[in-house]
Enzyme design. Structure first.
Site, PDB file in Angstrom:
ATOM      1  N   SER A  28      46.298 -12.350 -31.954  1.00 47.79           N
ATOM      2  CA  SER A  28      46.345 -10.906 -31.716  1.00 47.79           C
ATOM      3  C   SER A  28      46.424 -10.188 -33.068  1.00 47.79           C
ATOM      4  CB  SER A  28      47.528 -10.556 -30.823  1.00 47.79           C
ATOM      5  OG  SER A  28      47.405  -9.240 -30.346  1.00 47.79           O
ATOM      6  N   ASN A  29      46.815  -8.948 -33.065  1.00 53.31           N
ATOM      7  CA  ASN A  29      46.938  -8.198 -34.327  1.00 53.31           C
ATOM      8  C   ASN A  29      48.097  -7.217 -34.228  1.00 53.31           C
ATOM      9  OD1 ASN A  29      45.920  -5.584 -33.258  1.00 53.31           O
ATOM     10  ND2 ASN A  29      44.093  -6.834 -32.881  1.00 53.31           N
ATOM     11  N   ARG A  30      48.304  -6.447 -35.279  1.00 53.82           N
ATOM     12  CA  ARG A  30      49.517  -5.618 -35.393  1.00 53.82           C
ATOM     13  C   ARG A  30      49.403  -4.231 -34.763  1.00 53.82           C
ATOM     14  NH1 ARG A  30      50.409  -5.268 -41.393  1.00 53.82           N
ATOM     15  NH2 ARG A  30      52.082  -3.894 -40.737  1.00 53.82           N
ATOM     16  N   SER A  31      48.340  -3.972 -34.029  1.00 53.28           N
ATOM     17  CA  SER A  31      48.208  -2.632 -33.435  1.00 53.28           C
ATOM     18  C   SER A  31      49.372  -2.366 -32.466  1.00 53.28           C
ATOM     19  CB  SER A  31      46.882  -2.538 -32.678  1.00 53.28           C
ATOM     20  OG  SER A  31      46.884  -1.382 -31.873  1.00 53.28           O
ATOM     21  N   ALA A  95      42.407  -1.942 -31.058  1.00 52.75           N
ATOM     22  CA  ALA A  95      42.131  -2.913 -32.124  1.00 52.75           C
ATOM     23  C   ALA A  95      41.732  -4.222 -31.433  1.00 52.75           C
ATOM     24  CB  ALA A  95      43.366  -3.105 -32.989  1.00 52.75           C
TER      25      ALA A  95
END
Ligand code: C5P
Length: 236
Positions: A28-31, A95
């Site tokens: 995943s990512n930091r959004s 994102a």
């Protein structure tokens, strides 16, 4: 809502996507989803109908007409595809993970070897599918998080993805953007115009962006009404 302001239909994507590796792990990512949720709330506060399609976030959905929770990019793609046609404007703030694991292990992967390789495959570009694949003719708004050459990357994305407006922010700065309450963005329009919005809360930025999109929807409607009245006159 003021008498002369029309109710418009907005679709907003927000948050990250999660791409499973096995039953307990994902990429995943930091959004945080804050900007997308701020946009949904701003559109709602201005009297519009909002469909919010969101990846996993720790935020409460505003009281939008429809709030759809998804996990993966493929689920977000399907949710957008089935709802975008009825929107006057579609804002792609999510994102989306660019890649997902080729296969998802059915059981939790055990640590055996010292090295392991994860094979990834490209996710579909949801925003990039809006025009040709989904046949969307409304106002298309993309977001771009850049760490360098903001303007040239943003203008390239605007053109490639068929956007009317691209909202770009510099994520190399730690005081704004990802996870932060504040943002500072530059709006790049398809007619070549640009508008810088100075550092402000994400809610204030969202309100400005929604106002700009309202103008684009009105202009598009005005232009198509003018074109059909010219056609009508020519037919007479
Ligand atoms: O190409 P890049 O990921 O930087 O583009 C960002 C824009 O494209 C954002 O508006 C994002 O929501 C959208 N996007 C998408 N689907 C993807 C990747 C990005 O809708 N798979």
């Amino acid at each position: 809502m003021s008498e002369d302001r029309k109710r418009m239909r907005f679709l907003v994507t927000a948050g990250p996507t999660r791409e499973p590796i096995d039953p307990v792990r994902f990429l995943s990512n930091r959004s945080s989803g804050k900007m997308g949720y701020a946009l949904a709330l701003a559109a709602l506060n201005r009297g519009h109908e909002v469909v919010l399609i969101s990846g996993p976030v720790a935020l409460k959905s505003p009281a939008v007409a429809e709030s759809i929770s998804v996990e993966t990019a493929l689920e977000m793609f399907a949710a957008v595809e089935s709802r975008i046609q009825s929107a006057d404007a579609a804002i792609f703030c999510a994102a989306v993970a660019d890649y997902r694991p080729v296969s998802v292990a059915e059981e939790k992967i055990k640590k055996t070897a010292d090295h392991m390789q994860l094979e990834l495959t490209r996710n579909p570009d949801i925003l990039g599918s809006a025009r040709e694949q989904f046949g969307f003719r409304g106002i298309l708004v993309g977001f771009a998080a850049e760490t360098n050459d903001l303007e040239s990357h943003a203008r390239g994305k605007l053109r490639r993805k068929g956007c009317d407006l691209l909202v770009a922010n510099d994520v190399s700065r730690s005081d704004i953007g990802f996870g932060s309450e504040k943002n500072e963005v530059t709006l790049f329009f398809s007619d070549g115009d640009r508008l810088h919005l100075a550092c402000a809360s994400k809610q204030e930025i969202a309100e400005e962006v929604i106002r700009e999109i309202e103008k684009l929807i009105e202009d598009r409607k005005g232009a198509s009404e003018k074109a059909s009245s010219i056609e009508l006159n020519q037919a007479e």
